[in-house]
Design a protein around this motif. Structure first.
Motif, mmCIF file in Angstrom:
data_model
loop_
_atom_site.group_PDB
_atom_site.id
_atom_site.type_symbol
_atom_site.label_atom_id
_atom_site.label_comp_id
_atom_site.label_asym_id
_atom_site.label_seq_id
_atom_site.Cartn_x
_atom_site.Cartn_y
_atom_site.Cartn_z
ATOM 1 N N LEU A 119 0.897 -1.190 0.003
ATOM 2 C CA LEU A 119 0.024 0.065 -0.041
ATOM 3 C C LEU A 119 0.744 1.113 0.076
ATOM 4 C CD1 LEU A 119 -3.102 -0.692 2.349
ATOM 5 C CD2 LEU A 119 -2.974 -0.291 -0.273
ATOM 6 N N THR A 142 -4.670 -5.366 -2.034
ATOM 7 C CA THR A 142 -4.393 -5.110 -0.640
ATOM 8 C C THR A 142 -5.831 -4.803 0.011
ATOM 9 O OG1 THR A 142 -3.553 -3.089 -1.591
ATOM 10 C CG2 THR A 142 -2.056 -4.726 -0.687
ATOM 11 N N THR A 143 -6.615 -3.671 -0.346
ATOM 12 C CA THR A 143 -7.844 -3.023 0.044
ATOM 13 C C THR A 143 -8.672 -4.305 0.450
ATOM 14 O OG1 THR A 143 -7.426 -1.328 -1.414
ATOM 15 C CG2 THR A 143 -9.161 -1.323 0.118
ATOM 16 N N ARG A 192 -7.707 -6.532 3.403
ATOM 17 C CA ARG A 192 -7.993 -5.863 4.529
ATOM 18 C C ARG A 192 -9.297 -5.993 4.938
ATOM 19 N NH1 ARG A 192 -4.548 -0.162 5.550
ATOM 20 N NH2 ARG A 192 -2.737 -1.242 6.108
ATOM 21 N N ILE A 249 -16.673 -3.940 -3.536
ATOM 22 C CA ILE A 249 -15.126 -3.581 -3.631
ATOM 23 C C ILE A 249 -14.690 -4.034 -5.013
ATOM 24 C CG2 ILE A 249 -12.740 -3.524 -2.799
ATOM 25 C CD1 ILE A 249 -13.844 -3.882 -0.150
#
Lengths: 284, 336
Positions: free
Chosen positions: A127, A160-161, A164, A208
């Motif tokens: 990130l 990555t997002t 998480r 997302i």
């Protein structure tokens, strides 16, 4: 899908408009190339360029609905085929991203411990990297990259997002009583993950994922705009925008067509994502 | 607090180091900088000379260590070698030497020192536009909640988030530079005010996405703040609407914007890469692309290091500012 969520979605005008835009873009990109009879890479210099080398406009030359591009190729065919390339990269890259993100998020949220810490530090590092620069640099050093290389690359660095968010959700679900009960009953981990955890994280993942498609379109077009994404002569909306900009004085439309499609695609996927978020999670 | 800062700085250095290793391997192991710089017609002797001059004939680990400045210099073309050919000493990051650019015929540090102020100017202008536009639209939308003004501007802001800079930039060029002729068609100009004049259009382009984000956040924060009890108290005291909004509302609503400002740095960095290329602005972003295309490994390394460091510092400052402004925030141990 929860019928209430679907009803909420249907009531949301923005979301419906987003779905409409997305449908158009997908039709253009995936059905368009089959409809158009022209080869996007063939040059018709004599028909589509004037003697001064300025491309002829729309509806002038029969058989070439939108006229020619900067070097006399059929603009419509390039728009359609370029759309296929852009959307293909965006969708495959997103699919890969969602797969990796879900896998990393669910496993690290479920198992925790050292495995989790290591993966989350990796997420932190990824990130904090200058994403676009790294993507461009990688794509540059891979000699003559294939289209698939581009979406594998984008998929590998953008999960990555999603990881998480799914991790946080998994950790929440893991502590739920029905999961504890399933454990007490002696169900296998695999079964718990597939039956109880995955259905719960799928909602956020879809939301997302939808906005990620918009992000991928932005990144791919940016790279192609800079000449370091999809390789010529293959068209993509980003590279067409760059080529069109060079002829801005004579034929601004060559820049505006691909720009309009990019905006439509990005705006559509963003709206759709936002609408899905509201539908799945009305509290927010 | 101090412990936290040290921890965070350590983490920041670690991240920058990871990026450095990655890009170094990418450029020197996967890419072929010698061939890219000298062109396809270079003979083997020429390539050999180039490699020796830039230390590319050494093992990668040695090259990297020398780049960091923990082992003696290996670049025979470097100043350290010219001054003391027998005992060249060190010529790496720790000594403040970023190596020599393959394409610019200059030390990378000097190229960057030349370019960085230009990108910073663009960034400062862009941040000014972002805050000015974003915050004022956000406040107005919150105060006039649910009117056509609010809906209209918020819809525009949402569209603004979906407008990539390479779409808005060329369109601004077309409209404001080409048709109206109010601004120059790209370039950098001469003299400070001319730079600013040339920078307005690119900075505005760069600011759109940020301004839209600021407007959305300012609006929602402002609406929440205006609902709180102390605002009612202020109204009961008989304060005028502008005093209430600016003195009581804004101060609290701005808190999240401070975090955003720090995170903004990474967005601006990414945006600068594209915007500078659209407007032919000769800053770090344009340098980044040029050097990546030319596989100018030392310059790419330098640019990436500067950009990564900027992003890290921005994130750290944002967290510290939040802790300083909001007494409820305690800085934890988690570097995140």
């Amino acid at each position: 899908m929860d019928p209430r969520a679907f009803r909420r979605f249907k009531k949301n005008k923005g979301a419906l408009f987003g779905a409409f835009l997305v449908t158009i873009v997908l039709l253009v990109a995936f059905v368009g190339p089959f409809v158009s009879s022209q080869d996007p890479n063939e040059q018709y210099r004599t028909q589509l360029l004037t003697d001064e080398g300025v491309p002829r406009g729309p509806m002038v030359v029969p058989g070439h609905l939108l006229g020619g591009d900067t070097i006399g190729r059929d603009e419509l065919a390039r728009l359609l085929h370029g759309g296929a390339v852009s959307m293909q990269v965006a969708i495959f890259a997103t699919a890969l991203t969602v797969l990796i993100g879900l896998y990393v998020g669910v496993t690290s949220g479920f198992f925790g411990g050292l495995y989790d810490s290591v993966l989350m530090r990796l997420v932190d590092v990824l990130l904090s990297m200058p994403f676009l620069l790294v993507a461009i640099a990688i794509n540059r050093v891979v000699d003559n990259p294939a289209l698939s290389a581009l979406y594998v690359l984008l998929g590998l660095i953008s999960w990555t997002t999603l990881a998480r968010v799914t991790r946080a959700k998994t950790m929440q679900v893991r502590e739920m009583e029905y999961v504890q009960a399933a454990r007490a009953l002696g169900l296998s981990r695999t079964r718990i993950v597939f039956r109880h955890v995955l259905p719960n994280v799928l909602g956020p993942a879809i939301v997302i994922g939808t906005t990620l498609v918009a992000q991928m379109i932005i990144v791919e077009s940016a790279m192609s705009y800079l000449g370091l994404g999809v390789q010529p002569p293959r068209a993509s909306w980003g590279s067409m925008l760059r080529e069109g900009q060079e002829m801005m004085a004579h034929a601004p439309r060559l820049m505006l067509y691909p720009a309009a499609f990019i905006v439509m695609a990005v705006f559509g996927f963003n709206l759709l994502g936002e609408g899905l978020r509201d539908a799945f999670d009305p509290k927010d | 607090m101090i412990q936290y800062v040290i921890k965070r700085l350590g983490w920041a250095i670690f991240v920058v180091a990871v990026v450095a290793v990655l890009v170094f391997l990418l450029m020197n192991r996967v890419g072929a900088p010698a061939v890219a710089t000298l062109g396809p017609n270079a003979g083997p002797q020429q390539i050999q000379d180039f490699k020796r001059k830039n230390g590319l004939d050494q093992p990668l680990a040695v090259q990297f260590a020398a780049y960091l400045g923990v082992v003696p210099c290996v670049r025979q073309g470097s100043r350290a070698f010219k001054d003391h050919p027998d005992d060249p000493g060190y010529c790496g990051l720790l000594q403040g030497d970023l190596g020599d650019s393959f394409t610019h015929n200059e030390p990378v540090a000097r190229v960057i020192a030349h370019r960085l102020p230009r990108t910073l100017l663009l960034g400062v202008l862009a941040i000014f536009f972002e805050i000015f536009l974003g915050v004022s639209v956000g406040i107005l939308a919150a105060v006039k909640r649910n009117t056509w003004f609010d809906t209209g501007f918020m819809a525009t802001a949402f569209l603004g988030i979906s407008l990539p800079t390479y779409v808005t930039g060329p369109i601004f060029l077309l409209v404001f530079a080409f048709f109206f002729g109010w601004f120059p068609v790209g370039g950098y100009g001469e003299g400070f005010w001319d730079h600013v004049y040339h920078g307005i259009l690119p900075a505005f382009t760069l600011a759109i996405v940020g301004a839209a984000t600021y407007a959305r956040i300012t609006r929602s924060e402002m609406i929440e703040t205006l609902r709180s009890d102390y605002i009612r108290t202020a109204k009961a005291k008989g304060l005028g609407p502008s005093t209430i909004v600016v003195k009581h509302g804004l101060r609290n609503a701005l808190l999240p914007l401070v975090t955003l400002l720090g995170l903004d740095l990474s967005l601006l960095v990414a945006g600068a890469i594209i915007t500078e290329n659209i407007f032919a602005w000769p800053g770090m972003g344009a340098l980044a692309i040029q050097s990546i295309v030319g596989l100018d490994a030392p310059t790419v390394m330098g640019v990436v290091l500067v950009f990564s460091a900027m992003v890290q510092v921005g994130n750290l400052l944002a967290d510290l500012a939040i802790a300083a402004l909001d007494p409820r925030v305690r800085l934890g141990n988690e570097p995140s």
